[in-house]
Design a protein around this motif. Structure first.
Motif, mmCIF file in Angstrom:
data_model
loop_
_atom_site.group_PDB
_atom_site.id
_atom_site.type_symbol
_atom_site.label_atom_id
_atom_site.label_comp_id
_atom_site.label_asym_id
_atom_site.label_seq_id
_atom_site.Cartn_x
_atom_site.Cartn_y
_atom_site.Cartn_z
ATOM 1 N N ASN A 94 2.464 -15.194 9.609
ATOM 2 C CA ASN A 94 2.433 -13.888 8.681
ATOM 3 C C ASN A 94 1.514 -12.970 9.203
ATOM 4 O OD1 ASN A 94 -0.568 -14.096 7.347
ATOM 5 N ND2 ASN A 94 0.307 -16.216 7.269
ATOM 6 N N VAL A 95 1.782 -11.367 8.710
ATOM 7 C CA VAL A 95 1.267 -10.270 9.196
ATOM 8 C C VAL A 95 0.765 -9.661 8.010
ATOM 9 C CG1 VAL A 95 1.509 -8.292 10.377
ATOM 10 C CG2 VAL A 95 2.616 -10.326 11.216
ATOM 11 N N PRO A 96 -0.499 -9.331 7.681
ATOM 12 C CA PRO A 96 -0.920 -8.403 6.646
ATOM 13 C C PRO A 96 -0.674 -7.027 6.852
ATOM 14 C CG PRO A 96 -2.701 -8.895 8.307
ATOM 15 C CD PRO A 96 -1.614 -9.424 8.660
ATOM 16 N N VAL A 97 0.672 -6.386 6.544
ATOM 17 C CA VAL A 97 1.164 -5.369 6.841
ATOM 18 C C VAL A 97 0.686 -4.258 5.703
ATOM 19 C CG1 VAL A 97 3.404 -3.865 6.506
ATOM 20 C CG2 VAL A 97 3.356 -6.157 7.675
ATOM 21 N N LYS A 98 0.199 -4.783 4.355
ATOM 22 C CA LYS A 98 -0.182 -3.977 3.413
ATOM 23 C C LYS A 98 0.599 -2.885 3.052
ATOM 24 C CE LYS A 98 -4.117 -3.618 5.273
ATOM 25 N NZ LYS A 98 -5.719 -2.978 5.510
ATOM 26 N N LEU A 99 2.047 -3.158 2.879
ATOM 27 C CA LEU A 99 3.058 -2.282 2.686
ATOM 28 C C LEU A 99 2.831 -1.232 1.424
ATOM 29 C CD1 LEU A 99 5.619 -1.294 4.171
ATOM 30 C CD2 LEU A 99 6.902 -2.829 2.500
ATOM 31 N N GLY A 100 2.043 -1.868 0.308
ATOM 32 C CA GLY A 100 1.731 -1.137 -0.839
ATOM 33 C C GLY A 100 0.330 -0.438 -0.899
ATOM 34 N N GLU A 101 -0.210 -0.412 0.251
ATOM 35 C CA GLU A 101 -1.536 0.568 0.443
ATOM 36 C C GLU A 101 -1.267 1.805 -0.015
ATOM 37 O OE1 GLU A 101 -4.623 0.871 4.185
ATOM 38 O OE2 GLU A 101 -2.636 1.362 4.478
ATOM 39 N N GLY A 102 -2.252 2.343 -0.731
ATOM 40 C CA GLY A 102 -2.522 3.657 -0.869
ATOM 41 C C GLY A 102 -1.907 4.358 -2.194
ATOM 42 N N ARG A 103 -0.262 4.067 -2.131
ATOM 43 C CA ARG A 103 0.269 4.840 -3.310
ATOM 44 C C ARG A 103 1.477 3.943 -3.925
ATOM 45 N NH1 ARG A 103 2.194 10.590 -0.801
ATOM 46 N NH2 ARG A 103 2.529 10.916 -3.049
ATOM 47 N N ILE A 104 1.320 2.892 -3.888
ATOM 48 C CA ILE A 104 2.155 1.755 -4.639
ATOM 49 C C ILE A 104 2.512 2.324 -5.963
ATOM 50 C CG2 ILE A 104 0.456 0.128 -5.621
ATOM 51 C CD1 ILE A 104 2.685 -2.021 -4.775
ATOM 52 N N ASN A 105 1.759 2.799 -6.689
ATOM 53 C CA ASN A 105 1.772 3.291 -8.113
ATOM 54 C C ASN A 105 2.493 4.513 -8.230
ATOM 55 O OD1 ASN A 105 0.563 0.828 -9.443
ATOM 56 N ND2 ASN A 105 -1.433 1.699 -9.006
ATOM 57 N N GLU A 106 2.683 5.247 -7.330
ATOM 58 C CA GLU A 106 3.546 6.290 -7.202
ATOM 59 C C GLU A 106 4.748 6.021 -6.413
ATOM 60 O OE1 GLU A 106 1.260 9.783 -5.559
ATOM 61 O OE2 GLU A 106 -0.671 8.611 -5.507
ATOM 62 N N ASN A 107 5.014 4.684 -6.186
ATOM 63 C CA ASN A 107 6.392 4.320 -5.613
ATOM 64 C C ASN A 107 6.678 4.856 -4.247
ATOM 65 O OD1 ASN A 107 7.036 2.987 -7.774
ATOM 66 N ND2 ASN A 107 7.800 4.660 -9.132
ATOM 67 N N ILE A 108 5.670 4.970 -3.427
ATOM 68 C CA ILE A 108 5.681 5.597 -2.178
ATOM 69 C C ILE A 108 5.167 4.430 -1.155
ATOM 70 C CG2 ILE A 108 4.922 7.529 -0.605
ATOM 71 C CD1 ILE A 108 6.824 8.438 -2.098
ATOM 72 N N ILE A 109 6.061 4.180 -0.076
ATOM 73 C CA ILE A 109 5.318 3.397 0.994
ATOM 74 C C ILE A 109 4.774 4.581 2.074
ATOM 75 C CG2 ILE A 109 5.965 2.058 3.209
ATOM 76 C CD1 ILE A 109 8.319 1.191 1.349
ATOM 77 N N ILE A 110 3.367 4.830 2.273
ATOM 78 C CA ILE A 110 2.930 5.751 3.173
ATOM 79 C C ILE A 110 3.352 5.637 4.666
ATOM 80 C CG2 ILE A 110 0.980 6.199 1.270
ATOM 81 C CD1 ILE A 110 -0.851 4.469 3.486
ATOM 82 N N PRO A 111 3.157 6.630 5.483
ATOM 83 C CA PRO A 111 3.503 6.590 6.765
ATOM 84 C C PRO A 111 2.998 5.402 7.594
ATOM 85 C CG PRO A 111 3.435 8.925 6.097
ATOM 86 C CD PRO A 111 2.871 7.830 4.949
ATOM 87 N N ALA A 112 1.734 5.441 7.439
ATOM 88 C CA ALA A 112 1.203 4.324 8.258
ATOM 89 C C ALA A 112 1.677 2.923 7.679
ATOM 90 C CB ALA A 112 -0.324 4.440 7.964
ATOM 91 N N ALA A 113 1.720 2.795 6.556
ATOM 92 C CA ALA A 113 2.115 1.346 6.046
ATOM 93 C C ALA A 113 4.004 1.001 6.563
ATOM 94 C CB ALA A 113 2.123 1.254 4.779
ATOM 95 N N PHE A 114 4.401 2.082 6.348
ATOM 96 C CA PHE A 114 6.070 2.260 6.936
ATOM 97 C C PHE A 114 5.940 1.631 8.290
ATOM 98 C CE2 PHE A 114 9.943 3.813 8.146
ATOM 99 C CZ PHE A 114 10.647 3.956 6.978
ATOM 100 N N GLN A 115 5.165 2.274 9.287
ATOM 101 C CA GLN A 115 5.142 1.767 10.598
ATOM 102 C C GLN A 115 4.670 0.547 10.790
ATOM 103 O OE1 GLN A 115 7.037 4.014 12.789
ATOM 104 N NE2 GLN A 115 6.800 2.179 13.926
#
Length: 329
Positions: free
Chosen positions: A57-78
């Motif tokens: 498993n990898v701690p990607v933290k895809l929901g970091e930063g703006r999950i409640n705004e329904n956005i995957i931020i660029p760093a998490a995206f990459q």
């Protein structure tokens, strides 16, 4: 003539064996794109049984930063794309026959979720299936059932970063299921502003949870589940902390299920809730990605158990991933 016929029969049987082997001895890869962590398991099946060959498993933290705004931020995206490119390399090394990648709350709720799916298809050559909350709950049920944890009327609870799934079941049937967008990462970003968490923050979290779970409590009032089964994730952390503290000589990694002692569980979760970030970071058994989210998980689990008057708690280390594997195998 006999030798010729015998050779023909041998060739036929060899061909049949090759077909049989290909059909019943296959390798499957399951990728679970969670809001916090991406998981990969690879298994080989023989008939209706399977052997786990690899997991990571990898701690990607895809929901970091703006999950409640329904956005995957660029760093998490990459980070997500890079993790799946690495998974692809591993899958090729194991010569996998079939891949199924499922994305849950963070991707399905993100405005740029489809953009992420397209980028992964292009760069990692992996097709991602965005599943609904209802499908997610059904797969969690199948995974937990496979572990053997369901012994009576039970409520399964899976605490993700983006959503929490509840499944009411007995030993034979799935009775009711629902996914709620009250995952630990969402609540953390919205309400967790203090260290250690303040009464004000705790009350805000529990008020929000209570307002969302009315249907759950109505259904449970009718069916009276006896056991809460925690599906992997945070419940593995609770078990790891208790096993380490009591020197039980077990490893969660080797278990399918674990029965909690209620008093041990309550004392452990109260210690988590009352601790500072630094104190939790130093606790043996809490992985870095869960240092803050484990507080949310403890609060919600304690609230649900208290509201439903449940004192029997189990862990199933089998979750959505194993449910997906079962559906493939």
């Amino acid at each position: 003539m006999l030798a010729k016929d015998g050779g023909y029969l041998h060739g036929y049987l060899k061909q049949y064996h090759d077909i049989y082997s290909k059909k019943y001895n296959m390798r499957f890869a399951v990728i679970d794109l969670g809001t916090n962590t991406f998981h990969l398991i690879i298994a080989e099946t023989v008939s209706e049984k399977f052997e786990l060959l690899y997991k990571t498993n990898v701690p990607v933290k895809l929901g970091e930063g703006r999950i409640n705004e329904n956005i995957i931020i660029p760093a998490a995206f990459q980070r997500g794309v890079n993790a799946l490119k690495d998974f692809r390399k591993t899958i090729e090394e194991f010569k996998v026959d079939k891949i199924r990648a499922t994305a849950t709350s963070a991707v399905r709720s993100a405005n740029n979720g489809q953009e992420f799916v397209n980028a992964v298809k292009k760069e990692a050559l992996i097709d991602i299936e965005i599943i609904t909350g209802d499908e997610e709950a059904a797969l969690i049920y199948e995974g937990v059932k496979l572990s053997g944890a369901i012994k009576n009327s039970s409520l399964i609870m899976d605490i993700g970063g983006g959503s929490i799934e509840f499944i009411l079941c007995d030993t034979e049937n799935l009775i009711w299921k629902k996914s709620y967008n009250i995952g630990a990462a969402r609540l953390l970003q919205q309400f967790f502003k203090s260290d250690p968490i303040s009464d004000e923050d705790k009350n805000a979290i529990l008020y929000h949870v209570q307002s969302q779970l009315a249907e759950l409590f109505e259904v449970c009032e009718q069916h009276q589940p006896q056991t809460l089964i925690g599906s992997a994730g945070a419940f593995e952390t609770f078990a790891e902390l208790i096993i380490t503290k009591n020197k039980q000589g077990k490893s969660v990694d080797t278990l399918k299920t674990y029965d909690f002692n209620y008093d041990d569980y309550i004392s452990t979760t109260l210690e988590i809730i009352n601790s500072t970030h630094q104190q939790r970071a130093e606790m043996e058994g809490i992985i870095p990605v869960r240092v803050n989210m484990i507080v949310i998980a403890a609060l919600i689990t304690n609230y649900v158990m208290g509201r439903l008057k449940i004192t029997e708690l189990k862990l199933s280390t089998y979750d959505l991933k194993m449910g997906v594997l079962a559906s493939m195998a």
